[in-house]
Design a protein around this motif. Structure first.
Motif, PDB file in Angstrom:
ATOM      1  N   ALA A  61      58.966 -59.261   3.688  1.00 30.89           N
ATOM      2  CA  ALA A  61      59.830 -59.860   2.670  1.00 30.89           C
ATOM      3  C   ALA A  61      61.221 -59.250   2.710  1.00 30.89           C
ATOM      4  N   GLY A  96      63.723 -60.398   5.134  1.00 29.82           N
ATOM      5  CA  GLY A  96      64.443 -61.616   4.772  1.00 29.82           C
ATOM      6  C   GLY A  96      65.901 -61.372   4.476  1.00 29.82           C
ATOM      7  N   ASN A 143      65.649 -69.005   3.186  1.00 27.16           N
ATOM      8  CA  ASN A 143      64.518 -68.681   4.063  1.00 27.16           C
ATOM      9  C   ASN A 143      64.721 -69.136   5.507  1.00 27.16           C
ATOM     10  N   TRP A 171      52.672 -64.359   6.796  1.00 25.48           N
ATOM     11  CA  TRP A 171      53.727 -64.169   5.797  1.00 25.48           C
ATOM     12  C   TRP A 171      55.008 -64.880   6.229  1.00 25.48           C
ATOM     13  N   TYR A 185      56.949 -67.703   3.979  1.00 27.95           N
ATOM     14  CA  TYR A 185      58.344 -67.612   3.548  1.00 27.95           C
ATOM     15  C   TYR A 185      59.194 -68.725   4.169  1.00 27.95           C
ATOM     16  N   ASN A 242      60.878 -71.001  -0.370  1.00 30.57           N
ATOM     17  CA  ASN A 242      61.917 -70.113  -0.878  1.00 30.57           C
ATOM     18  C   ASN A 242      61.438 -69.374  -2.117  1.00 30.57           C
ATOM     19  N   LEU A 260      59.368 -66.391  -1.124  1.00 31.36           N
ATOM     20  CA  LEU A 260      60.258 -65.361  -0.594  1.00 31.36           C
ATOM     21  C   LEU A 260      60.968 -64.643  -1.731  1.00 31.36           C
ATOM     22  N   ASP A 298      58.565 -62.225  -3.626  1.00 28.56           N
ATOM     23  CA  ASP A 298      58.176 -61.026  -2.880  1.00 28.56           C
ATOM     24  C   ASP A 298      59.383 -60.151  -2.541  1.00 28.56           C
TER      25      ASP A 298
END
Length: 316
Positions: free
Chosen positions: A185, A188, A245, A273, A277, A281, A284, A287
């Motif tokens: 996460a 990201g 994302n 995962w 994601y 969105n 995401l 997390d």
């Protein structure tokens, strides 16, 4: 005598509670009520001028927390007593935003002298940078104090390099009590910002597997096999200044810029995962914000530990 002993005991208890104080969102509610507005306004002006600055401050916060905790040590210049963290392998010639933190600190000091730590300013600025680029908002726990030293050696050991494989990444994050899910996460964050050619050259020139050929050709045009180390490329070529994302969709298309990026989607434990994601969105955002709060709680200095620096680059 009993009364004196009881007073002494209560004082020791109070001191212990202060030393072990927990971070709280309302820490400056009375001592600096305009803090959030000052940080947000200064960040908004900076990001409007240079959108990349949102990503730079977020990265600065990450690199602070992973070295001896979220204590503002990454901001310190070298002194005769220690070598700072700015010249660590993962930081050298790549960390940005120090001047912006100086400006925010100056603006905060004008309203709340000797009150707000540089480490808390950095935590708030990182959150605001994400929000200003369209990302999620989270409540930042506050009450950190600033370190009186920095460590070049710790930075070289604790920061994940762009060449790291999945097992190494999971291990480094686990050492900070962050799970593999937290790690994915938090990665990201690479939906915004840039990377230097020297950070991804080996990935595009030396790895034929798990990388899109068209993506390789596009990146080679700005990152020659020799030279051009400081040439920049967006970590997310689709929406480099928008927190979304897209980064995870890039990974599924085998278009991760860094080797460590693409390791998250390479037939391993994090593929599920990444798929989640890339699809959502919302997932995401949930997390990422939870992991940011968790990361911001890595070994903070509180109570009587550390100090409130008058200038973020130098100990008092």
């Amino acid at each position: 005598m009993y009364f004196i002993a009881r007073i002494s005991f209560l004082w020791l208890l109070i001191c212990a509670n202060i030393i072990n104080a927990q971070l709280t969102p309302n820490f400056y509610a009375r001592s600096c009520p305009k803090l959030h507005n000052i940080v947000r306004t200064t960040m908004a002006l900076a990001v409007a001028r240079e959108p990349r600055m949102g990503a730079s401050i977020l990265r600065l916060f990450f690199h602070d927390c992973f070295v001896n905790g979220c204590d503002g040590s990454v901001l310190l210049e070298d002194t005769p007593a220690f070598k700072g963290e700015k010249n660590a392998y993962a930081n050298q010639n790549s960390l940005k935003g120090f001047k912006l933190i100086d400006i925010i600190k100056k603006n905060v000091e004008a309203k709340c002298k000797n009150t707000v730590s540089c480490s808390d300013i950095l935590a708030l600025a990182a959150r605001d940078g994400v929000v200003l680029l369209g990302g999620p908002r989270w409540t930042v726990p506050l009450g950190r104090r600033d370190a009186r030293f920095a460590s070049l050696n710790a930075a070289n050991v604790n920061l994940p390099p762009p060449t790291a494989n999945l097992a190494t990444l999971i291990s480094i994050f686990a050492s900070k009590n962050l799970t593999a899910r937290d790690m994915t996460a938090l990665s990201g964050a690479h939906t915004i910002g840039m990377a230097r050619c020297s950070s991804y050259r080996s990935h595009i020139y030396n790895e034929a597997n798990n990388i899109n050929a068209g993506f390789v050709a596009a990146r080679m045009s700005t990152c020659p096999s020799v030279g051009g180390d400081d040439n920049l490329a967006p970590l997310d070529m689709n929406t480099p200044n928008q927190f979304d994302n897209s980064y995870f969709r890039n990974l599924m298309a085998r278009q991760g810029l860094l080797h460590s990026d693409q390791e998250l989607f390479n037939g391993g434990s994090q593929d599920a995962w990444v798929r989640l994601y890339a699809k959502s969105n919302y997932a995401l955002a949930q997390d990422f914000t939870a992991a940011m709060i968790k990361m911001g709680n890595i070994s903070p200095l509180t109570g009587f530990n550390g100090e409130i620096r008058r200038h973020c680059r130098f100990v008092n």
